[in-house]
Motif scaffolding. Structure first.
Motif, mmCIF file in Angstrom:
data_model
loop_
_atom_site.group_PDB
_atom_site.id
_atom_site.type_symbol
_atom_site.label_atom_id
_atom_site.label_comp_id
_atom_site.label_asym_id
_atom_site.label_seq_id
_atom_site.Cartn_x
_atom_site.Cartn_y
_atom_site.Cartn_z
ATOM 1 N N HIS A 35 9.346 -8.704 -34.473
ATOM 2 C CA HIS A 35 10.347 -7.645 -34.326
ATOM 3 C C HIS A 35 9.789 -6.428 -33.596
ATOM 4 C CE1 HIS A 35 13.062 -9.812 -36.970
ATOM 5 N NE2 HIS A 35 12.048 -9.999 -37.786
ATOM 6 N N GLY A 36 8.520 -6.521 -33.162
ATOM 7 C CA GLY A 36 7.915 -5.424 -32.417
ATOM 8 C C GLY A 36 7.287 -4.356 -33.289
ATOM 9 N N ARG A 37 7.040 -4.689 -34.561
ATOM 10 C CA ARG A 37 6.414 -3.719 -35.468
ATOM 11 C C ARG A 37 4.911 -3.961 -35.538
ATOM 12 N NH1 ARG A 37 10.303 -5.186 -40.363
ATOM 13 N NH2 ARG A 37 9.187 -7.079 -39.843
ATOM 14 N N LEU A 38 4.157 -2.888 -35.470
ATOM 15 C CA LEU A 38 2.711 -2.973 -35.634
ATOM 16 C C LEU A 38 2.422 -3.264 -37.097
ATOM 17 C CD1 LEU A 38 -0.153 -2.657 -34.509
ATOM 18 C CD2 LEU A 38 0.037 -0.202 -34.967
ATOM 19 N N ARG A 39 1.836 -4.412 -37.375
ATOM 20 C CA ARG A 39 1.624 -4.830 -38.760
ATOM 21 C C ARG A 39 0.177 -4.722 -39.210
ATOM 22 N NH1 ARG A 39 5.985 -7.786 -40.783
ATOM 23 N NH2 ARG A 39 4.773 -7.764 -42.701
ATOM 24 N N HIS A 40 -0.777 -4.921 -38.298
ATOM 25 C CA HIS A 40 -2.195 -4.819 -38.652
ATOM 26 C C HIS A 40 -2.933 -4.133 -37.512
ATOM 27 C CE1 HIS A 40 -1.652 -7.491 -42.095
ATOM 28 N NE2 HIS A 40 -0.954 -8.282 -41.297
ATOM 29 N N HIS A 41 -3.894 -3.307 -37.889
ATOM 30 C CA HIS A 41 -4.717 -2.566 -36.933
ATOM 31 C C HIS A 41 -6.143 -2.629 -37.479
ATOM 32 C CE1 HIS A 41 -5.292 1.511 -34.643
ATOM 33 N NE2 HIS A 41 -6.399 0.822 -34.672
ATOM 34 N N HIS A 42 -6.980 -3.428 -36.824
ATOM 35 C CA HIS A 42 -8.361 -3.621 -37.281
ATOM 36 C C HIS A 42 -9.314 -2.985 -36.280
ATOM 37 C CE1 HIS A 42 -7.123 -6.655 -40.239
ATOM 38 N NE2 HIS A 42 -6.334 -7.151 -39.308
ATOM 39 N N PHE A 43 -10.163 -2.104 -36.751
ATOM 40 C CA PHE A 43 -11.233 -1.552 -35.924
ATOM 41 C C PHE A 43 -12.513 -2.255 -36.326
ATOM 42 C CE2 PHE A 43 -14.553 1.887 -35.458
ATOM 43 C CZ PHE A 43 -14.696 1.734 -34.097
ATOM 44 N N GLY A 44 -13.214 -2.830 -35.366
ATOM 45 C CA GLY A 44 -14.415 -3.604 -35.681
ATOM 46 C C GLY A 44 -14.064 -5.074 -35.822
ATOM 47 N N GLN A 45 -14.892 -5.778 -36.571
ATOM 48 C CA GLN A 45 -14.719 -7.218 -36.699
ATOM 49 C C GLN A 45 -13.848 -7.591 -37.885
ATOM 50 O OE1 GLN A 45 -18.464 -9.267 -36.656
ATOM 51 N NE2 GLN A 45 -19.172 -8.230 -34.817
ATOM 52 N N ILE A 46 -13.162 -8.718 -37.743
ATOM 53 C CA ILE A 46 -12.401 -9.323 -38.821
ATOM 54 C C ILE A 46 -12.765 -10.811 -38.811
ATOM 55 C CG2 ILE A 46 -10.392 -9.516 -37.302
ATOM 56 C CD1 ILE A 46 -8.629 -9.582 -39.796
ATOM 57 N N ALA A 47 -12.885 -11.389 -39.990
ATOM 58 C CA ALA A 47 -13.227 -12.808 -40.099
ATOM 59 C C ALA A 47 -12.092 -13.665 -39.551
ATOM 60 C CB ALA A 47 -13.507 -13.167 -41.564
ATOM 61 N N ASP A 48 -12.449 -14.765 -38.905
ATOM 62 C CA ASP A 48 -11.456 -15.677 -38.338
ATOM 63 C C ASP A 48 -10.442 -16.133 -39.380
ATOM 64 O OD1 ASP A 48 -12.657 -15.561 -35.837
ATOM 65 O OD2 ASP A 48 -13.402 -17.627 -35.871
ATOM 66 N N LYS A 102 -9.327 -1.678 -41.754
ATOM 67 C CA LYS A 102 -8.083 -2.434 -41.691
ATOM 68 C C LYS A 102 -6.954 -1.522 -42.131
ATOM 69 C CE LYS A 102 -5.960 -6.410 -43.852
ATOM 70 N NZ LYS A 102 -6.156 -7.557 -44.702
ATOM 71 N N GLN A 103 -5.887 -1.499 -41.355
ATOM 72 C CA GLN A 103 -4.706 -0.730 -41.716
ATOM 73 C C GLN A 103 -3.513 -1.674 -41.734
ATOM 74 O OE1 GLN A 103 -4.269 2.203 -38.650
ATOM 75 N NE2 GLN A 103 -5.889 3.489 -39.430
ATOM 76 N N HIS A 104 -2.632 -1.501 -42.716
ATOM 77 C CA HIS A 104 -1.367 -2.233 -42.737
ATOM 78 C C HIS A 104 -0.278 -1.252 -42.327
ATOM 79 C CE1 HIS A 104 -2.832 -5.814 -44.788
ATOM 80 N NE2 HIS A 104 -3.591 -5.007 -45.468
ATOM 81 N N LEU A 105 0.502 -1.605 -41.327
ATOM 82 C CA LEU A 105 1.527 -0.716 -40.805
ATOM 83 C C LEU A 105 2.825 -1.493 -40.645
ATOM 84 C CD1 LEU A 105 -0.810 0.641 -38.040
ATOM 85 C CD2 LEU A 105 -0.327 1.767 -40.183
ATOM 86 N N HIS A 106 3.936 -0.790 -40.598
ATOM 87 C CA HIS A 106 5.220 -1.457 -40.399
ATOM 88 C C HIS A 106 6.131 -0.694 -39.447
ATOM 89 C CE1 HIS A 106 3.864 -4.156 -43.330
ATOM 90 N NE2 HIS A 106 4.654 -3.909 -44.329
ATOM 91 N N SER A 107 5.590 0.229 -38.664
ATOM 92 C CA SER A 107 6.420 0.976 -37.727
ATOM 93 C C SER A 107 6.460 0.240 -36.389
ATOM 94 C CB SER A 107 5.853 2.389 -37.540
ATOM 95 O OG SER A 107 4.524 2.323 -37.071
ATOM 96 N N LEU A 108 7.458 0.579 -35.565
ATOM 97 C CA LEU A 108 7.535 -0.028 -34.245
ATOM 98 C C LEU A 108 6.269 0.286 -33.454
ATOM 99 C CD1 LEU A 108 11.229 0.492 -33.127
ATOM 100 C CD2 LEU A 108 10.081 -1.655 -33.679
ATOM 101 N N ALA A 109 5.774 -0.713 -32.771
ATOM 102 C CA ALA A 109 4.566 -0.540 -31.976
ATOM 103 C C ALA A 109 4.867 0.334 -30.769
ATOM 104 C CB ALA A 109 4.051 -1.898 -31.523
ATOM 105 N N PRO A 110 3.958 1.257 -30.425
ATOM 106 C CA PRO A 110 4.152 2.054 -29.215
ATOM 107 C C PRO A 110 4.143 1.171 -27.958
ATOM 108 C CG PRO A 110 2.455 3.027 -30.612
ATOM 109 C CD PRO A 110 2.766 1.673 -31.180
#
Length: 168
Positions: free
Chosen positions: A131-144, A2-10
């Motif tokens: 606002h178009g910012r990438l806020r979460h990036h999950h590789f694999g599974q995340i719980a509902d 899990k990554q928390h990000l706040h930059s504009l999404a590509p």
């Protein structure tokens, strides 16, 4: 992971869209929370977890607030995962949300959107705020429940920015 990000999404580089009459873009969806399920149709984790979870998100949240879409990001078995095969897959698995085909890089490497987002594989779940910012990036599974909380937090955040009433 899990990554928390706040930059504009590509920008998405999509070769073809399914289940939508118009190509989708970050700009056209501004104001909504965007949930992107990056998958491959031959990925067991995608078929068993990622895509069904994306469908549940689509059912749980208002389409006025949350846009769910898939990104078919083929980085292996290219000859088996063509757009024609994907179209049949989407029909058979009753995937009704928009799905884009990630643009190949032309050199046999990972597709362009996958590279732009630094994805390590599939399933990958991306959450982009209003606002178009990438806020979460999950590789694999995340719980509902965790995913639902992340989406709800971003909905409330965007409402508070727009001055809308956020009381329950």
């Amino acid at each position: 992971m899990k990554q928390h990000l706040h930059s504009l999404a590509p920008t998405w580089e999509v070769a073809q869209w399914f289940n939508t009459e118009q190509p989708l873009s970050l700009e056209s969806l501004r104001g909504k929370v965007i949930v992107v399920e990056a998958f491959q149709m031959l990925c067991p984790g995608c078929v068993l977890h990622g895509l069904p979870q994306a469908a549940r998100v689509r059912q749980a949240f208002s389409p006025v607030q949350v846009e769910v879409l898939g990104l078919h990001t083929v980085f292996e078995h290219h000859e088996a995962m063509t757009p024609t095969s994907l179209q049949a897959f989407l029909h058979e698995y009753r995937i009704g949300f928009p799905v884009g085909v990630d643009q190949p890089d032309g050199r046999g490497g990972p597709p362009r959107t996958m590279q732009a987002y630094g994805m390590r594989g599939t399933p990958t779940l991306l959450i982009i705020d209003g606002h178009g910012r990438l806020r979460h990036h999950h590789f694999g599974q995340i719980a509902d429940l965790s995913l639902g909380a992340e989406i709800a937090e971003l909905i409330l955040e965007s409402k508070s920015f727009s001055g809308q009433d956020v009381s329950p």
